[in-house]
Design a protein around this motif. Sequence first.
Motif, PDB file in Angstrom:
ATOM      1  N   GLN A 416      55.718   2.090 -70.842  1.00 23.76           N
ATOM      2  CA  GLN A 416      56.054   3.394 -71.023  1.00 23.76           C
ATOM      3  C   GLN A 416      57.517   3.405 -71.052  1.00 23.76           C
ATOM      4  N   SER A 417      57.814   5.015 -70.885  1.00 25.59           N
ATOM      5  CA  SER A 417      59.125   4.971 -71.094  1.00 25.59           C
ATOM      6  C   SER A 417      58.811   6.339 -70.522  1.00 25.59           C
ATOM      7  N   SER A 418      60.386   6.921 -69.534  1.00 28.81           N
ATOM      8  CA  SER A 418      60.727   8.285 -69.365  1.00 28.81           C
ATOM      9  C   SER A 418      61.761   8.881 -69.646  1.00 28.81           C
ATOM     10  N   VAL A 419      61.504  10.462 -70.179  1.00 29.86           N
ATOM     11  CA  VAL A 419      62.721  11.168 -70.717  1.00 29.86           C
ATOM     12  C   VAL A 419      62.858  12.304 -69.640  1.00 29.86           C
ATOM     13  N   PHE A 420      63.986  11.996 -69.173  1.00 32.07           N
ATOM     14  CA  PHE A 420      64.371  13.464 -68.447  1.00 32.07           C
ATOM     15  C   PHE A 420      65.686  13.609 -69.187  1.00 32.07           C
ATOM     16  N   THR A 421      64.465  15.706 -69.019  1.00 34.19           N
ATOM     17  CA  THR A 421      65.448  16.606 -70.082  1.00 34.19           C
ATOM     18  C   THR A 421      65.035  18.126 -69.501  1.00 34.19           C
ATOM     19  N   GLN A 422      65.764  19.132 -69.590  1.00 32.35           N
ATOM     20  CA  GLN A 422      64.906  20.166 -69.603  1.00 32.35           C
ATOM     21  C   GLN A 422      64.387  21.344 -71.220  1.00 32.35           C
ATOM     22  N   ASP A 423      64.830  19.949 -72.112  1.00 40.56           N
ATOM     23  CA  ASP A 423      64.585  20.658 -73.798  1.00 40.56           C
ATOM     24  C   ASP A 423      64.191  19.675 -74.500  1.00 40.56           C
ATOM     25  N   ILE A 424      62.412  20.356 -74.730  1.00 46.23           N
ATOM     26  CA  ILE A 424      61.750  20.665 -75.347  1.00 46.23           C
ATOM     27  C   ILE A 424      61.095  19.751 -76.286  1.00 46.23           C
ATOM     28  N   ASP A 425      61.977  20.271 -77.097  1.00 48.71           N
ATOM     29  CA  ASP A 425      62.373  19.753 -78.256  1.00 48.71           C
ATOM     30  C   ASP A 425      62.752  18.046 -78.182  1.00 48.71           C
ATOM     31  N   LYS A 426      63.949  18.061 -77.183  1.00 50.36           N
ATOM     32  CA  LYS A 426      64.131  16.498 -77.518  1.00 50.36           C
ATOM     33  C   LYS A 426      63.781  15.488 -76.860  1.00 50.36           C
ATOM     34  N   ALA A 427      62.449  16.568 -75.974  1.00 53.41           N
ATOM     35  CA  ALA A 427      62.050  15.887 -75.279  1.00 53.41           C
ATOM     36  C   ALA A 427      60.815  15.062 -76.847  1.00 53.41           C
ATOM     37  N   PHE A 428      60.380  15.500 -77.585  1.00 55.91           N
ATOM     38  CA  PHE A 428      59.614  15.732 -78.476  1.00 55.91           C
ATOM     39  C   PHE A 428      60.382  14.940 -79.751  1.00 55.91           C
ATOM     40  N   TYR A 429      61.500  14.939 -80.009  1.00 52.18           N
ATOM     41  CA  TYR A 429      62.317  13.972 -80.459  1.00 52.18           C
ATOM     42  C   TYR A 429      61.959  12.974 -80.284  1.00 52.18           C
ATOM     43  N   ILE A 430      62.576  12.650 -78.646  1.00 52.72           N
ATOM     44  CA  ILE A 430      63.055  11.498 -78.784  1.00 52.72           C
ATOM     45  C   ILE A 430      61.359  10.634 -78.139  1.00 52.72           C
ATOM     46  N   ALA A 431      60.358  10.854 -77.225  1.00 56.44           N
ATOM     47  CA  ALA A 431      58.851  10.281 -76.791  1.00 56.44           C
ATOM     48  C   ALA A 431      58.007   9.849 -78.253  1.00 56.44           C
ATOM     49  N   LYS A 432      58.334  11.252 -79.706  1.00 60.56           N
ATOM     50  CA  LYS A 432      57.800  10.519 -80.976  1.00 60.56           C
ATOM     51  C   LYS A 432      58.469   8.961 -81.271  1.00 60.56           C
ATOM     52  N   LYS A 433      59.033   8.753 -80.802  1.00 60.77           N
ATOM     53  CA  LYS A 433      60.482   7.626 -81.919  1.00 60.77           C
ATOM     54  C   LYS A 433      60.281   6.506 -80.884  1.00 60.77           C
ATOM     55  N   LEU A 434      59.396   6.870 -79.622  1.00 65.88           N
ATOM     56  CA  LEU A 434      59.695   5.996 -78.381  1.00 65.88           C
ATOM     57  C   LEU A 434      58.490   4.422 -78.886  1.00 65.88           C
ATOM     58  N   GLU A 435      58.655   3.115 -79.092  1.00 68.56           N
ATOM     59  CA  GLU A 435      57.801   2.196 -79.094  1.00 68.56           C
ATOM     60  C   GLU A 435      56.642   1.886 -77.958  1.00 68.56           C
ATOM     61  N   VAL A 436      55.928   2.462 -77.491  1.00 69.01           N
ATOM     62  CA  VAL A 436      55.042   2.526 -76.342  1.00 69.01           C
ATOM     63  C   VAL A 436      54.066   3.516 -76.382  1.00 69.01           C
ATOM     64  N   GLY A 437      53.081   2.831 -75.275  1.00 67.03           N
ATOM     65  CA  GLY A 437      52.107   3.869 -75.184  1.00 67.03           C
ATOM     66  C   GLY A 437      51.639   4.771 -74.795  1.00 67.03           C
ATOM     67  N   VAL A 439      54.663   8.452 -73.143  1.00 66.44           N
ATOM     68  CA  VAL A 439      56.241   8.925 -72.752  1.00 66.44           C
ATOM     69  C   VAL A 439      56.104   9.814 -71.382  1.00 66.44           C
ATOM     70  N   GLN A 440      56.525   9.537 -70.646  1.00 64.48           N
ATOM     71  CA  GLN A 440      56.304  10.742 -69.274  1.00 64.48           C
ATOM     72  C   GLN A 440      57.650  11.739 -69.379  1.00 64.48           C
ATOM     73  N   VAL A 441      57.275  12.587 -69.804  1.00 62.70           N
ATOM     74  CA  VAL A 441      58.323  14.372 -69.659  1.00 62.70           C
ATOM     75  C   VAL A 441      58.993  13.953 -68.486  1.00 62.70           C
ATOM     76  N   ASN A 442      60.357  14.104 -68.056  1.00 62.56           N
ATOM     77  CA  ASN A 442      59.988  14.457 -66.408  1.00 62.56           C
ATOM     78  C   ASN A 442      59.399  13.780 -65.090  1.00 62.56           C
ATOM     79  N   ASN A 443      59.047  13.066 -65.378  1.00 60.18           N
ATOM     80  CA  ASN A 443      58.597  11.981 -64.596  1.00 60.18           C
ATOM     81  C   ASN A 443      58.471  10.426 -64.369  1.00 60.18           C
ATOM     82  N   LYS A 444      58.241   9.433 -63.216  1.00 64.03           N
ATOM     83  CA  LYS A 444      58.540   8.519 -63.383  1.00 64.03           C
ATOM     84  C   LYS A 444      57.038   8.112 -64.231  1.00 64.03           C
ATOM     85  N   THR A 445      57.126   6.376 -64.867  1.00 56.03           N
ATOM     86  CA  THR A 445      56.522   6.249 -64.795  1.00 56.03           C
ATOM     87  C   THR A 445      55.684   5.590 -64.821  1.00 56.03           C
ATOM     88  N   GLU A 446      54.038   5.754 -64.981  1.00 56.83           N
ATOM     89  CA  GLU A 446      52.912   5.571 -63.908  1.00 56.83           C
ATOM     90  C   GLU A 446      51.497   5.621 -64.566  1.00 56.83           C
TER      91      GLU A 446
END
Length: 485
Positions: A416-437, A439-446
């Motif tokens: 997993q990975s977490s991304v902390f940001t207020q910007d939903i576009d950036k969150a999705f840009y990063i989430a789509k590129k991360l090679e993980v099962g 992605v948690q946006v604004n939360n811990k990995t769990e």
Amino acid sequence: MFTNLCCKNKIYKNLYNGHWIESNSNKLIEIFSPVDGSLLGKVQAMTTEEVDMTIKNTKEAFISWKETSLSDRTEILYKAADLLDENSEEMATLMMMEISKDKKSCVSEVVRTADLLRFTADTAKTMQGEALVGDSFPGGSKSKMSFVSREPLGTVLAIAPFNYPVNLSASKIGPAIVAGNTVVLKPPTQGSLSALYLAEIFNKAGLPAGVLNTVTGRGSEIGDYLATHPGINFINFTGSTEVGQHIASLSKMIPLLLELGGKDAAIVLEDANLETAATNIINGAYSYSGQRCTAVKRIITFDSVADKLIPLLKEKIENLKVGNPDEEGVVITPLIDNKSADYVEGLIKDAKDSGATLITGGTRKGNTIYPTLFDNVTTDMRLAWEEPFGPVLPLIRVSSIDEAIEIANKSEYGLQSSVFTQDIDKAFYIAKKLEVGTVQVNNKTERGPDHFPFLGVKSSGMGTQGIKYSIESMSRPKAIVLNLK
Ligand code: NAP
Ligand code: G3H
């Protein structure tokens, strides 16, 4: 509850054909508490002949279990869930001493497992197959219909790790048996007493004889024999990448579900709410002393963020209670064993020697590693890549979002990975590129909630867990095609 599975001199037996039996091996493994070194019990190193007998028994039980109605199977899961709730205090106390997990987390592991079993039963009732009509395919005909149901696979070998001996055993057993499989449970040696207790719960809940049997013994001794046994039809393994890859290399045409190690990154952007990020990172990295596959295992961020985030993290880390797992509010407890503490200490030493900045922690007392944070960890340091499975967190500084993604993806792991940001576009840009099962946006990995898909890519695993997905993994479609005249 315990009277059946444990006998004189604290020797724990194995569940076989509905009874607790003693092994003929005479080889006992002593289970000492990582908390105070006390002897909690002894488990038996079963012989290969006993493994043969155990697997054969599950195959015999399979014949009638696969024909048992779904309604009857689910009733057993509901009953087991109720028994878990009723016995949560006793189970949690045993688990606390056996794996050095704080009492509150042990209780919540048992209660979460009860919920998981109920949800598994509820879900199974909604998975009743489908009927397809042929004419939706070009050239197909309305007179062709496929009735697709799900069939069990046979005997599932469930292998669980020490850190969630109850939950990660039950999350295999529940979906496997509700799908009509029988199960051989190989518990983690440190954690086997808690897992055997779980097996007794299923037994007491009325699971027919032979539907669940247990095999105790060191994985290094009996594991290969079990994993390559011709009577095993599916292997559901959670544990280290090293052992998972070893099992994968041995298995021949046996479907596998592997949940393995991780190096989950928390990427913190400049616009993040730093208080939220810090709270989540602390919970993610340090609960159960970092011994979670989904622990936050690295922070990746920019200079401007790091300079503000580090003081917040430092203050919270220094407020974490270090002690024994029975103490109220404790977070950091002794690690599972000496070898693990040595390993984590080695990572700390390497980071110090390589020039990382120690912000707090870095010390060890017995097998307790004080919660540790390093700044300025660079990609030539072991701590940037290795999974500590302990309370040590590196912060890696980067200069762009794409560099953060690149470093996150350079890991051999992809849980997993977490991304902390207020910007939903950036969150999705990063989430789509991360090679993980996940992605948690604004939360811990769990992992949870436990009906969400849970999977690792690359060296973090193969296949998908999560209640519905686990049932699907441990069953196969069966199609009966009707050709009307
Ligand atoms: P481990 O050493 O790999 O052991 C896991 C299980 O495998 C234990 O039951 C162990 O038995 C057994 N085993 C060992 N050698 C075997 C072999 N040759 N064949 C078959 N089974 C064998 O892992 P651990 O130390 O218990 O757990 C920590 C690791 O698990 C970490 O890397 C963590 O990230 C990972 N984990 C991943 C997830 C996930 O969902 N992705 C969840 C939890 C943990 P013995 O205990 O007898 O050695
Ligand atoms: O250790 C691996 C567990 O599956 C993690 O579960 O994220 O709920 O602690 P968790």
